[in-house]
Write a protein that holds these residues in place. Structure first.
Motif, PDB file in Angstrom:
ATOM      1  N   GLY A 118      -1.410  -4.361   4.145  1.00 13.06           N
ATOM      2  CA  GLY A 118      -2.589  -4.869   3.538  1.00 13.06           C
ATOM      3  C   GLY A 118      -3.898  -4.258   3.918  1.00 13.06           C
ATOM      4  O   GLY A 118      -5.277  -4.876   3.343  1.00 13.06           O
ATOM      5  N   ALA A 119      -3.974  -3.148   4.312  1.00  8.96           N
ATOM      6  CA  ALA A 119      -5.270  -2.493   4.726  1.00  8.96           C
ATOM      7  C   ALA A 119      -5.332  -1.351   4.053  1.00  8.96           C
ATOM      8  O   ALA A 119      -6.092  -0.290   4.545  1.00  8.96           O
ATOM      9  CB  ALA A 119      -4.970  -2.065   6.406  1.00  8.96           C
ATOM     10  N   ALA A 120      -4.515  -1.106   3.082  1.00  9.79           N
ATOM     11  CA  ALA A 120      -4.659   0.312   2.228  1.00  9.79           C
ATOM     12  C   ALA A 120      -5.541   0.279   1.037  1.00  9.79           C
ATOM     13  O   ALA A 120      -6.256   1.344   0.507  1.00  9.79           O
ATOM     14  CB  ALA A 120      -3.293   0.778   2.013  1.00  9.79           C
ATOM     15  N   LEU A 121      -5.420  -0.870   0.308  1.00  9.77           N
ATOM     16  CA  LEU A 121      -6.002  -1.169  -0.762  1.00  9.77           C
ATOM     17  C   LEU A 121      -6.803  -2.199  -1.375  1.00  9.77           C
ATOM     18  O   LEU A 121      -7.037  -2.956  -0.436  1.00  9.77           O
ATOM     19  CB  LEU A 121      -4.596  -1.323  -2.088  1.00  9.77           C
ATOM     20  CG  LEU A 121      -3.567  -0.174  -1.775  1.00  9.77           C
ATOM     21  CD1 LEU A 121      -2.286  -0.599  -2.353  1.00  9.77           C
ATOM     22  CD2 LEU A 121      -3.851   1.394  -2.476  1.00  9.77           C
ATOM     23  N   SER A 122      -7.406  -2.162  -2.523  1.00  4.11           N
ATOM     24  CA  SER A 122      -7.870  -3.287  -3.034  1.00  4.11           C
ATOM     25  C   SER A 122      -7.097  -4.513  -2.957  1.00  4.11           C
ATOM     26  O   SER A 122      -5.951  -4.346  -3.177  1.00  4.11           O
ATOM     27  CB  SER A 122      -8.945  -3.083  -4.122  1.00  4.11           C
ATOM     28  OG  SER A 122      -7.642  -3.254  -5.253  1.00  4.11           O
ATOM     29  N   ASP A 123      -7.552  -5.891  -3.218  1.00  3.99           N
ATOM     30  CA  ASP A 123      -6.730  -6.999  -3.281  1.00  3.99           C
ATOM     31  C   ASP A 123      -6.025  -6.889  -4.599  1.00  3.99           C
ATOM     32  O   ASP A 123      -4.628  -7.603  -4.809  1.00  3.99           O
ATOM     33  CB  ASP A 123      -7.611  -8.403  -3.291  1.00  3.99           C
ATOM     34  CG  ASP A 123      -6.641  -9.420  -2.943  1.00  3.99           C
ATOM     35  OD1 ASP A 123      -5.734  -9.356  -2.145  1.00  3.99           O
ATOM     36  OD2 ASP A 123      -6.981 -10.539  -3.443  1.00  3.99           O
TER      37      ASP A 123
END
Length: 588
Positions: A320-325
């Motif tokens: 969960g640390a690579a992209l927007s939500d």
């Protein structure tokens, strides 16, 4: 087409990004946008930190030359560079290292990176020539660490061309040992982020380097030449899209002053191709081994999880640390690391391009990250291109704040679109507690409200008065040095670590400070913000608490606890020894 992160993982990065080729080709930088969320009513609480730019009075008057002032022809001119607080002479006062670039038509006289010695009276002396640090070229990032464990911090700089390792000789001078250390490359690279990291826990600092794009002046397109060379219909420098991605590298410290390239065998080369920028190393899953996070421009950011056997696995999207939500790549540039909600875990604050929200990633302690941008009210600000960033307690109230610097990459755009000025203010997001922030600009002082085209920034206490000051890179202007004129009676504590079995700089150590029923985590970092390095003395605001309980998790695996530590002082902790005398610190 928008789709959630879990769907993105199911499809795979390549499949997901192939859905909309036209979106990818629309412009050179990420097209992800976010409308600003409504601003809540002002809290009315006083903010006791007040920032004033004292750079000129302090003697930091030389401009940071970086590309043309009116228009950037190539991407090399626009990304800019970082800066560092470093106590290079071990006198207990933070000195300043400022990077610089050049110009296509030739540099102005005197253009160079600069080392400024702290005179301990609020002023600095330029010792660049004496120190042997004169450099002319396109400098980018800097990371600090004692790679040879001799007790003096060394400097590694990424550049467009060849990176440079400067060994601190311990007598006020440095020697370029890039070739002797095995870090010279026969190929020209666009060095970007870098961080010293002891990934194999042998007590020697290894080195991770991200690379931005593969670029050459000979083959470069010019503004407006293709779809990747326009922004909102205006011709601009091309990229990063349309350019080949950089290749990231990991170098193992051999313990004899040399490094070996272990990129392939460590698994770094298996990661998806990205436009790498700021790199940070910390133990995000709290297993005692250092992980590596890379903010990436217009591609998914990377999170290399340490397998504890000399290899890494890349899991940025999965965790969960690579992209927007909404599952889209963003123009990741700067990274702040800290514990904004006081749960004892290291969170991430990543900065992005104009018309997009900067992102706050909440860490559950096992390196699973959730987007907290909306709940934190960080999404009220989307106007600026944002760079250097930090999670740092600016007013010593015990609640870590957010800070960022801003500045556009296309100086010519404001002549057509006045809503996108080249020079823009900095911003403070003061922590109101319970995971909620409030944006302050004018309220934080003239040093924050002043408009500049900024890039890197570093956080440190240059005047040793117990609060956090800020050093900022401004393109084609002198740097800013924001002195924090803090009022109020809030307490604080600084923690300086010296490794023994761990690397001497204690890079990678995680510290928990417990005060007033709260727990705050910080880590000793070699790089964060944007291409920059902070004061290695960890600063904790304590609010009304007059003492604290400290847990230190050393990179070697040792855990030490220190009970009932009195506030308003610096403590220096030597691994396995305990508290030792401070260097150059008047308060005790």
């Amino acid at each position: 087409m928008n789709f959630g992160r879990r769907r993105f993982v199911q499809l795979g990065v390549g499949a997901a990004l192939s859905f909309d080729v036209n979106r990818l080709l629309a412009q050179g930088v990420s097209t992800h946008t976010a409308k600003p969320v409504p601003r809540p009513a002002a809290s009315g609480r006083p903010f006791n930190a007040h920032f004033v730019d004292v750079a000129a009075a302090a003697g930091l008057y030389a401009p940071v030359v970086y590309g043309d002032t009116e228009i950037k022809k190539y991407i090399v001119e626009s990304t800019g560079c970082g800066c560092a607080f470093i106590d290079y002479d071990n006198d207990g006062w933070m000195d300043v290292f400022v990077l610089s670039g050049t110009r296509l038509g030739g540099p102005p006289d005197g253009t160079t990176n600069r080392l400024y010695k702290n005179n301990r009276d609020g002023t600095f002396t330029d010792v660049t020539e004496k120190a042997g640090l004169r450099f002319l070229g396109w400098a980018c990032g800097v990371c600090i660490g004692d790679y040879n464990n001799d007790g003096f911090d060394d400097i590694f700089c990424t550049n467009f061309g060849q990176n440079t390792l400067y060994r601190n000789n311990g007598d006020g001078t440095f020697t370029d040992v890039t070739k002797a250390a095995g870090l010279w490359s026969d190929q020209q690279r666009f060095g970007a982020g870098c961080t010293f990291v002891d990934y194999n826990r042998d007590g020697h600092l290894d080195l991770f380097v991200s690379n931005y794009v593969r670029f050459s002046f000979e083959n470069a397109a010019v503004p407006g030449e293709n779809a990747n060379c326009r922004w909102k219909g205006i011709p601009v420098e091309c990229g990063p899209r349309g350019l080949l991605t950089g290749k990231h590298s990991l170098y193992r410290n051999n313990g004899d002053g040399t490094f070996a390239d272990v990129t392939q065998q460590a698994g770094i080369a298996r990661a998806a191709a990205t436009y790498g920028m700021t790199a940070v190393a910390a133990d995000f899953d709290e297993d005692g081994w250092q992980d590596i996070y890379v903010a990436c421009d217009s591609t998914p950011s990377l999170l290399f999880m340490n397998n504890r056997d000399g290899t890494f696995r890349e899991e940025g999207v999965l965790r969960g640390a690579a992209l927007s939500d909404d599952g889209m790549e963003q123009a990741g540039m700067g990274v702040g690391v800290g514990d904004y909600d006081l749960d004892g875990h290291l969170d991430l604050f990543k900065t992005h391009f104009a018309d997009d929200a900067n992102i706050l990633y909440h860490n559950d302690g096992k390196a699973n990250f959730e987007d907290a941008t909306g709940s934190s009210h960080l999404g009220v600000e989307t106007r600026y291109v944002c760079w250097g960033a930090g999670i740092i307690d600016l007013d010593n109230d015990g609640l870590p704040d957010l800070f960022m610097v801003t500045g556009h990459v296309y100086p010519q755009v404001e002549r057509t679109l006045a809503q996108y000025p080249n020079k823009t203010p900095r911003a403070v997001f003061r922590n109101l507690g319970k995971g909620v922030f409030e944006e302050l600009i004018q309220e934080a002082g003239p040093g924050v409200a002043a408009a500049h085209c900024s890039r890197g920034c570093a956080f440190g206490d240059f005047d040793n008065d117990g609060d956090v000051d800020i050093l900022i890179i401004n393109l084609n202007e002198p740097p800013s040095l924001l002195r924090n004129d803090l009022s109020g009676k809030s307490n604080w504590l600084k923690v300086k670590l010296e490794g023994v079995k761990s690397n001497r700089s204690a890079i990678g150590a995680r510290v928990l400070v417990h005060y007033g029923g709260k727990t705050q985590a910080q880590a000793v970092l070699s790089q964060s913000s944007f291409y920059s390095c902070n004061d290695p003395r960890l600063h904790f605001g304590l609010g009304s608490s007059t003492s604290a309980y400290i847990d230190v998790y050393w990179p070697s695996g040792l855990h030490e606890a220190f009970r009932q530590t009195a506030a308003n002082r610096l403590i220096t902790i030597k691994e396995g020894v305990g508290l030792v005398p401070n260097r150059g610190w008047a308060k005790s």
